[in-house]
Design a protein around this motif. Sequence first.
Motif, PDB file in Angstrom:
ATOM      1  N   PRO A  37      65.095 -56.848 117.369  1.00 25.72           N
ATOM      2  CA  PRO A  37      65.360 -56.259 115.912  1.00 25.72           C
ATOM      3  C   PRO A  37      66.672 -55.877 115.481  1.00 25.72           C
ATOM      4  N   PRO A  38      66.973 -56.813 114.204  1.00 30.48           N
ATOM      5  CA  PRO A  38      68.216 -56.499 113.845  1.00 30.48           C
ATOM      6  C   PRO A  38      68.648 -55.101 113.581  1.00 30.48           C
ATOM      7  N   ASP A  39      67.532 -54.392 112.971  1.00 31.85           N
ATOM      8  CA  ASP A  39      68.020 -52.992 112.471  1.00 31.85           C
ATOM      9  C   ASP A  39      67.940 -52.030 113.651  1.00 31.85           C
ATOM     10  N   LEU A  40      67.496 -52.468 114.829  1.00 34.35           N
ATOM     11  CA  LEU A  40      67.747 -51.663 115.900  1.00 34.35           C
ATOM     12  C   LEU A  40      69.293 -51.722 116.388  1.00 34.35           C
ATOM     13  N   LEU A  41      69.740 -52.893 116.472  1.00 36.54           N
ATOM     14  CA  LEU A  41      71.291 -53.160 116.870  1.00 36.54           C
ATOM     15  C   LEU A  41      71.849 -52.459 115.779  1.00 36.54           C
ATOM     16  N   LYS A  43      71.408 -49.873 113.937  1.00 34.82           N
ATOM     17  CA  LYS A  43      71.504 -48.398 114.167  1.00 34.82           C
ATOM     18  C   LYS A  43      72.315 -48.202 115.235  1.00 34.82           C
ATOM     19  N   PHE A  44      72.181 -48.926 116.433  1.00 38.16           N
ATOM     20  CA  PHE A  44      73.048 -48.530 117.727  1.00 38.16           C
ATOM     21  C   PHE A  44      74.526 -48.598 117.253  1.00 38.16           C
ATOM     22  N   SER A  45      74.792 -49.528 116.461  1.00 35.72           N
ATOM     23  CA  SER A  45      76.113 -49.956 116.132  1.00 35.72           C
ATOM     24  C   SER A  45      76.770 -48.847 115.221  1.00 35.72           C
ATOM     25  N   GLN A  46      76.035 -48.292 114.131  1.00 32.65           N
ATOM     26  CA  GLN A  46      76.505 -47.103 113.357  1.00 32.65           C
ATOM     27  C   GLN A  46      76.714 -45.794 114.346  1.00 32.65           C
ATOM     28  N   GLU A  47      75.541 -45.608 115.222  1.00 33.10           N
ATOM     29  CA  GLU A  47      75.377 -44.441 115.600  1.00 33.10           C
ATOM     30  C   GLU A  47      76.695 -44.227 116.861  1.00 33.10           C
ATOM     31  N   TYR A  48      77.172 -45.208 117.315  1.00 33.96           N
ATOM     32  CA  TYR A  48      78.207 -45.136 118.517  1.00 33.96           C
ATOM     33  C   TYR A  48      79.276 -45.847 118.141  1.00 33.96           C
ATOM     34  N   ASP A  49      79.459 -46.405 117.014  1.00 33.43           N
ATOM     35  CA  ASP A  49      80.584 -47.204 116.555  1.00 33.43           C
ATOM     36  C   ASP A  49      80.796 -48.240 117.616  1.00 33.43           C
ATOM     37  N   VAL A  50      79.847 -49.137 117.823  1.00 32.06           N
ATOM     38  CA  VAL A  50      79.978 -50.268 118.799  1.00 32.06           C
ATOM     39  C   VAL A  50      79.616 -51.500 117.827  1.00 32.06           C
ATOM     40  N   ASN A 273      69.946 -46.007 127.255  1.00 30.28           N
ATOM     41  CA  ASN A 273      69.439 -44.744 127.072  1.00 30.28           C
ATOM     42  C   ASN A 273      68.850 -44.680 125.650  1.00 30.28           C
ATOM     43  N   PHE A 274      69.528 -45.293 124.543  1.00 31.61           N
ATOM     44  CA  PHE A 274      69.204 -45.400 123.396  1.00 31.61           C
ATOM     45  C   PHE A 274      67.713 -45.977 123.051  1.00 31.61           C
ATOM     46  N   ILE A 275      67.306 -46.976 123.649  1.00 33.72           N
ATOM     47  CA  ILE A 275      66.029 -47.742 123.667  1.00 33.72           C
ATOM     48  C   ILE A 275      65.070 -46.634 124.127  1.00 33.72           C
ATOM     49  N   MET A 276      65.434 -45.887 125.132  1.00 34.60           N
ATOM     50  CA  MET A 276      64.272 -45.027 125.729  1.00 34.60           C
ATOM     51  C   MET A 276      63.713 -43.871 124.793  1.00 34.60           C
ATOM     52  N   ALA A 277      64.653 -43.788 123.507  1.00 36.63           N
ATOM     53  CA  ALA A 277      64.138 -42.808 122.484  1.00 36.63           C
ATOM     54  C   ALA A 277      62.755 -43.477 121.902  1.00 36.63           C
ATOM     55  N   PRO A 278      61.953 -42.427 121.748  1.00 36.90           N
ATOM     56  CA  PRO A 278      60.641 -42.850 121.146  1.00 36.90           C
ATOM     57  C   PRO A 278      60.820 -43.825 119.686  1.00 36.90           C
ATOM     58  N   ALA A 282      59.919 -47.765 119.350  1.00 34.19           N
ATOM     59  CA  ALA A 282      59.014 -48.019 118.187  1.00 34.19           C
ATOM     60  C   ALA A 282      59.373 -49.117 117.455  1.00 34.19           C
ATOM     61  N   MET A 283      60.686 -49.194 117.168  1.00 32.54           N
ATOM     62  CA  MET A 283      61.506 -50.274 116.208  1.00 32.54           C
ATOM     63  C   MET A 283      61.323 -51.444 117.026  1.00 32.54           C
ATOM     64  N   ILE A 284      61.421 -51.515 118.574  1.00 35.95           N
ATOM     65  CA  ILE A 284      61.201 -52.912 119.234  1.00 35.95           C
ATOM     66  C   ILE A 284      59.946 -53.277 119.076  1.00 35.95           C
ATOM     67  N   SER A 285      58.827 -52.376 119.279  1.00 36.99           N
ATOM     68  CA  SER A 285      57.432 -52.868 119.094  1.00 36.99           C
ATOM     69  C   SER A 285      57.032 -53.317 117.660  1.00 36.99           C
ATOM     70  N   ASN A 286      57.571 -52.740 116.739  1.00 32.67           N
ATOM     71  CA  ASN A 286      57.167 -52.911 115.378  1.00 32.67           C
ATOM     72  C   ASN A 286      57.800 -54.388 115.121  1.00 32.67           C
ATOM     73  N   TYR A 287      58.874 -54.793 115.949  1.00 29.61           N
ATOM     74  CA  TYR A 287      59.365 -56.023 115.459  1.00 29.61           C
ATOM     75  C   TYR A 287      58.667 -57.175 116.356  1.00 29.61           C
ATOM     76  N   THR A 288      58.606 -56.842 117.803  1.00 30.50           N
ATOM     77  CA  THR A 288      58.039 -57.889 118.618  1.00 30.50           C
ATOM     78  C   THR A 288      56.587 -58.153 118.592  1.00 30.50           C
ATOM     79  N   MET A 289      55.815 -57.029 118.143  1.00 30.61           N
ATOM     80  CA  MET A 289      54.569 -56.702 118.153  1.00 30.61           C
ATOM     81  C   MET A 289      53.878 -56.615 119.767  1.00 30.61           C
TER      82      MET A 289
END
Length: 344
Positions: A37-41, A43-50, A273-278, A282-289
Amino acid sequence: MKLTPTRAALAAGLALCAQSATAEGKLNLYNFGLYTPPDLLEKFSQEYDVEVTLTDFVANEEAIARIQAGGHGMDVIIVSGYFIPAYVDQGLLMESNPTEMENFKHIAEQWKSIPTDPDRKYTVPWVWGTTGVMVNKKVYDGDINTAAIFLDPPEELKGSINLVPSMNDTIDMTLRYIGAETCTTDRDSLSKARDLLLKAKENWASVDYPSFEKFINEDLNATIFWNGAAARVRGLNEGFAYGWPESGYMKWMDNVAIPSDAANVENAKLFMNFIMAPENAAMISNYTMYSNGIVGSEEFMDPELVNAPELNVPEALQGAAIEQTLCPPEAQDLYTRIWTELTR
């Protein structure tokens, strides 16, 4: 120690600075196409400045070849469960020890240990699903919980059947259909499976990863398929339904791991660790189904997806699941011979 507001604010600021100092930089992610999911990446990028860079691959074989070659530059890779031993045996994965990560507690009990990473030393869940069959019920309204859909198809489907080029899944389901064990080296069983597949091939239109449009437009009306992909197709053509062959269908999990020669290890661990947060799972599931294996993620998932028939195996068919595995070398070689003959 109880902190005063001033000390608490100072401590929080120091913690944030320390986290940013550790996390800033880059992360190179290697995943199957249309699986991130592009929005997952974002979110991670903004949260950790990566700064995150995504590179796609088509199949596990392509991915492991690139990692084996070295100089790939990847920090995180998605690995199908049955391919994990091939990576571990060659020293290609880092022992990232996910059990020590804060969000490991969210993994559902059934996924805290998997056969190919029993202690979860290397991997955490991405998504899990099943491989069964998908059929256009407007064309064929009979039983679809059977591998006969592609092995001994009804007249209505002949000539419009696809076989996705997934060797182990196809041969495993065929072996179970004839009452044999998967990963067998028994020549009689394998000969029967080969003969059945070669005869069935006469009724197939293609062996391919077809575009969804071919199903939506009903150029193809049946295929071996993955449950999440089937849910996507049904969303665009309600005639299609997903079936779990009662003789045996595949159950699998794709996982996140860190290559042993990754450059940005701390950022890779942050991502695990980030992707194990519920909410992130969910963002991964909503995108990949697909389902994700994280407790509490349902609260953040699309309700229609949580209740989708493709993601909910009927109770009567749950016992027919076959754990997806990579066979021992001798059996794998015999599988390859059958597959080569079938696809040439």
